[in-house]
Design an enzyme around this catalytic site. Structure first.
Site, PDB file in Angstrom:
ATOM      1  N   SER A 115     -97.194 115.525   9.981  1.00  0.00           N
ATOM      2  CA  SER A 115     -98.191 116.477   9.459  1.00  0.00           C
ATOM      3  C   SER A 115     -97.580 117.318   8.343  1.00  0.00           C
ATOM      4  O   SER A 115     -98.295 117.989   7.608  1.00  0.00           O
ATOM      5  CB  SER A 115     -98.715 117.387  10.577  1.00  0.00           C
ATOM      6  OG  SER A 115     -97.654 118.033  11.246  1.00  0.00           O
ATOM      7  N   ASP A 171     -91.156 112.213  14.048  1.00  0.00           N
ATOM      8  CA  ASP A 171     -92.321 111.358  13.828  1.00  0.00           C
ATOM      9  C   ASP A 171     -91.931 110.247  12.854  1.00  0.00           C
ATOM     10  O   ASP A 171     -91.462 110.548  11.747  1.00  0.00           O
ATOM     11  CB  ASP A 171     -93.413 112.213  13.168  1.00  0.00           C
ATOM     12  CG  ASP A 171     -94.761 112.018  13.782  1.00  0.00           C
ATOM     13  OD1 ASP A 171     -94.912 111.134  14.634  1.00  0.00           O
ATOM     14  OD2 ASP A 171     -95.665 112.794  13.407  1.00  0.00           O
ATOM     15  N   LYS A 185     -91.099 109.398  17.607  1.00  0.00           N
ATOM     16  CA  LYS A 185     -92.510 109.285  17.997  1.00  0.00           C
ATOM     17  C   LYS A 185     -93.172 108.229  17.132  1.00  0.00           C
ATOM     18  O   LYS A 185     -92.954 108.186  15.918  1.00  0.00           O
ATOM     19  CB  LYS A 185     -93.240 110.619  17.848  1.00  0.00           C
ATOM     20  CG  LYS A 185     -94.729 110.515  18.210  1.00  0.00           C
ATOM     21  CD  LYS A 185     -95.373 111.863  18.416  1.00  0.00           C
ATOM     22  CE  LYS A 185     -95.883 112.521  17.163  1.00  0.00           C
ATOM     23  NZ  LYS A 185     -96.914 111.732  16.415  1.00  0.00           N
ATOM     24  N   GLU A 188    -104.099 112.855  21.396  1.00  0.00           N
ATOM     25  CA  GLU A 188    -104.715 113.709  20.369  1.00  0.00           C
ATOM     26  C   GLU A 188    -106.223 113.500  20.320  1.00  0.00           C
ATOM     27  O   GLU A 188    -106.703 112.358  20.242  1.00  0.00           O
ATOM     28  CB  GLU A 188    -104.095 113.427  18.989  1.00  0.00           C
ATOM     29  CG  GLU A 188    -104.727 114.294  17.890  1.00  0.00           C
ATOM     30  CD  GLU A 188    -103.936 114.368  16.594  1.00  0.00           C
ATOM     31  OE1 GLU A 188    -102.792 113.875  16.544  1.00  0.00           O
ATOM     32  OE2 GLU A 188    -104.479 114.937  15.622  1.00  0.00           O
TER      33      GLU A 188
HETATM   34  O1  KIV Z   1     -97.525 115.275  12.910  1.00  0.00           O
HETATM   35  C1  KIV Z   1     -97.696 116.100  13.832  1.00  0.00           C
HETATM   36  O2  KIV Z   1     -97.445 117.305  13.699  1.00  0.00           O
HETATM   37  C2  KIV Z   1     -98.210 115.552  15.081  1.00  0.00           C
HETATM   38  C3  KIV Z   1     -98.659 116.527  16.142  1.00  0.00           C
HETATM   39  C4  KIV Z   1     -99.825 117.301  15.717  1.00  0.00           C
HETATM   40  C5  KIV Z   1     -98.843 115.858  17.451  1.00  0.00           C
HETATM   41  O3  KIV Z   1     -98.276 114.377  15.236  1.00  0.00           O
END
Ligand code: KIV
Length: 267
Positions: free
Chosen positions: A48, A86, A116, A184
């Site tokens: 994000s 992520d 993730k 989510e």
């Molecule tokens: O990218 C992110 O911050 C996320 C969270 C909102 C779970 O994937």
């Protein structure tokens, strides 16, 4: 609970004991330091950051290099925290070999604890390979921002007949070895059912109160993101207003000759 000593085992123990798990998604040294000082369980360096930090329209352009850069900064601010990186769009979809290289790289270069990965059955084999190499994996199902075009925009995923797909995706990635799964924008009763029947930890964002834990983006939580406020976001402070007022006072004081005073000046 202090963030010190947070491990996959301690997180799973919390789930077994019915204690809630806390996670914040953030991208920089100072906010990570605040999260650790406040005692957060996990920090997610979320992709994000493409939207929140870089001002992009989606998370899709984010690169592995950018994730490495931000995760190193977060690790410097939160040396004791459990940090999850992520994996960005197209860093794990092309082939298992390329995915293993990219995931291995972020773990080696950043000092993060886990990766993730978005997706369900289609990423199960990759999750199995990563876990067997000793890399803890967090899954992410329901609304998956990297599939925004396929999903047709931001929306709740898992109502009516879509619920079966969400259940099957959860089972596939749990069986593959994901120790934690972000749910989510999933209806709260479906998230409850999944959580009550899972070995893996469920972390909700827009998935109601019954998950094992919750995640929010730091900049949403402190009220710095003003343009969009999804239903599931709670602002714990109106950061944007407070910061804007501080900046206005700075401008006024500089223009009025009040700042800097003797206190802020060298002799
Ligand atoms: O990218 C992110 O911050 C996320 C969270 C909102 C779970 O994937």
């Amino acid at each position: 609970m202090s963030a010190e000593g947070v491990t996959v085992r301690s997180l799973l123990k919390k789930k077994r004991e019915g204690k809630k798990i806390t996670m914040i998604s953030t991208y920089d040294y100072l906010s990570a330091r605040l999260c650790q000082q406040a005692g957060i369980d996990c920090i997610l360096v979320g992709d994000s950051l493409g939207m929140v930090f870089q001002g992009l329209d989606t998370t899709l352009p984010v690169t592995v290099d950018e994730m490495v850069y931000h995760t190193k900064a977060v690790r410097r601010g939160a040396r004791e925290s459990f940090i999850i990186v992520d994996m960005p769009f197209m860093s794990y979809q092309v082939s298992i070999e390329e995915a293993l290289k990219n995931c291995g790289r972020v773990i080696k270069e950043t000092g993060a604890n886990a990766v993730k990965i978005e997706g369900g059955e289609e990423v199960a084999e990759l999750i199995h390979r990563l876990v067997s190499m000793g890399i803890p994996v967090v899954g992410h199902i329901g609304f998956t921002p990297q599939s925004i075009h396929a999903l047709g925009g931001y929306r709740v995923v898992g109502r009516a007949e879509e619920a079966t797909r969400v259940r099957e995706d959860f089972r596939a990635i749990e069986d593959a070895g994901a120790f934690m799964v972000v749910l989510e924008s999933v209806p709260k009763d479906l998230a409850k059912e999944i959580t009550e029947n899972s070995r893996a930890i469920t972390i909700g964002i827009g998935a109601g109160p019954y998950c094992d834990g919750q995640v929010l983006v730091f900049y949403d939580l402190v009220g710095l993101v003003e343009e969009i406020k999804p239903k599931f976001v709670k602002r714990y402070v109106e950061g944007a207003r407070i910061f804007r007022e501080a900046i206005k006072r700075f401008i006024e004081e500089v223009e009025g000759g009040v700042f800097p005073s003797e206190v802020e000046s060298y002799g």
